[in-house]
Enzyme design. Sequence first.
Site, PDB file in Angstrom:
ATOM      1  N   LEU A  77       0.785  -1.222   0.000  1.00  0.00           N
ATOM      2  CA  LEU A  77       0.000   0.000   0.000  1.00  0.00           C
ATOM      3  C   LEU A  77       0.827   1.286   0.000  1.00  0.00           C
ATOM      4  O   LEU A  77       0.270   2.373   0.039  1.00  0.00           O
ATOM      5  CB  LEU A  77      -1.009   0.018   1.154  1.00  0.00           C
ATOM      6  N   CYS A  78       2.152   1.197  -0.028  1.00  0.00           N
ATOM      7  CA  CYS A  78       2.984   2.395  -0.194  1.00  0.00           C
ATOM      8  C   CYS A  78       2.886   2.881  -1.628  1.00  0.00           C
ATOM      9  O   CYS A  78       2.883   2.078  -2.566  1.00  0.00           O
ATOM     10  CB  CYS A  78       4.452   2.090   0.122  1.00  0.00           C
ATOM     11  N   HIS A  79       2.844   4.195  -1.782  1.00  0.00           N
ATOM     12  CA  HIS A  79       2.822   4.772  -3.118  1.00  0.00           C
ATOM     13  C   HIS A  79       4.218   4.711  -3.734  1.00  0.00           C
ATOM     14  O   HIS A  79       5.199   5.001  -3.046  1.00  0.00           O
ATOM     15  CB  HIS A  79       2.385   6.240  -3.050  1.00  0.00           C
ATOM     16  N   MET A 115       8.544   6.154   5.131  1.00  0.00           N
ATOM     17  CA  MET A 115       8.786   4.721   4.905  1.00  0.00           C
ATOM     18  C   MET A 115      10.034   4.507   4.065  1.00  0.00           C
ATOM     19  O   MET A 115      10.783   3.551   4.277  1.00  0.00           O
ATOM     20  CB  MET A 115       7.575   4.055   4.249  1.00  0.00           C
ATOM     21  N   GLU A 116      10.285   5.419   3.124  1.00  0.00           N
ATOM     22  CA  GLU A 116      11.488   5.313   2.298  1.00  0.00           C
ATOM     23  C   GLU A 116      12.745   5.505   3.143  1.00  0.00           C
ATOM     24  O   GLU A 116      13.732   4.779   2.988  1.00  0.00           O
ATOM     25  CB  GLU A 116      11.428   6.313   1.150  1.00  0.00           C
ATOM     26  N   ASP A 130      25.210  -8.554   6.158  1.00  0.00           N
ATOM     27  CA  ASP A 130      25.510  -9.541   5.115  1.00  0.00           C
ATOM     28  C   ASP A 130      26.992  -9.555   4.761  1.00  0.00           C
ATOM     29  O   ASP A 130      27.590 -10.612   4.596  1.00  0.00           O
ATOM     30  CB  ASP A 130      24.676  -9.254   3.867  1.00  0.00           C
TER      31      ASP A 130
END
Length: 160
Positions: A77-79, A115-116, A130
Amino acid sequence: MDAPRFNHFDGEGNAIMVDVSSKAPTHREAVAAGKIKVSRPVLDAITGHTAAKGDVLGVARVAGIMGTKRTSDLIPLCHPLMLSNARVDFTILAEECAVEARCTVKLDGKTGVEMEALTGVTVALLTIYDMCKAIDKSMELTGIHLLHKEGGKSGVYDHD
């Protein structure tokens, strides 16, 4: 005071992407941060550029920037956004035996970039893990949080 309303659900409780089509674009910026706690040998490999997989922070920086651009592929649902800037910076915290990552994301648009920024920090820290896990697998990602955001209806937010 009314209870907070979650805007990713319609009146029937179905998950939806928020409709931002009627909103005017504004300048938006978000900064997120987090740390990875490492052992002394891992910190020495990072700072001494001796990790077998190469330049740990250089690769993690690129990975974090790539993460910002792929957020809508990862978070439902993120644009999808056309970012104008994304950067990842690192601070070596020698006394804590940790590396802090900070991600800043900007755009002029109809929805925020929190969110980004959070995704960029997380991907950068996961990349450090990693690249260094052959040395020590006990590394710990911690304290991932939003430091600052500006723009949009909710205005400015600064983490205490």
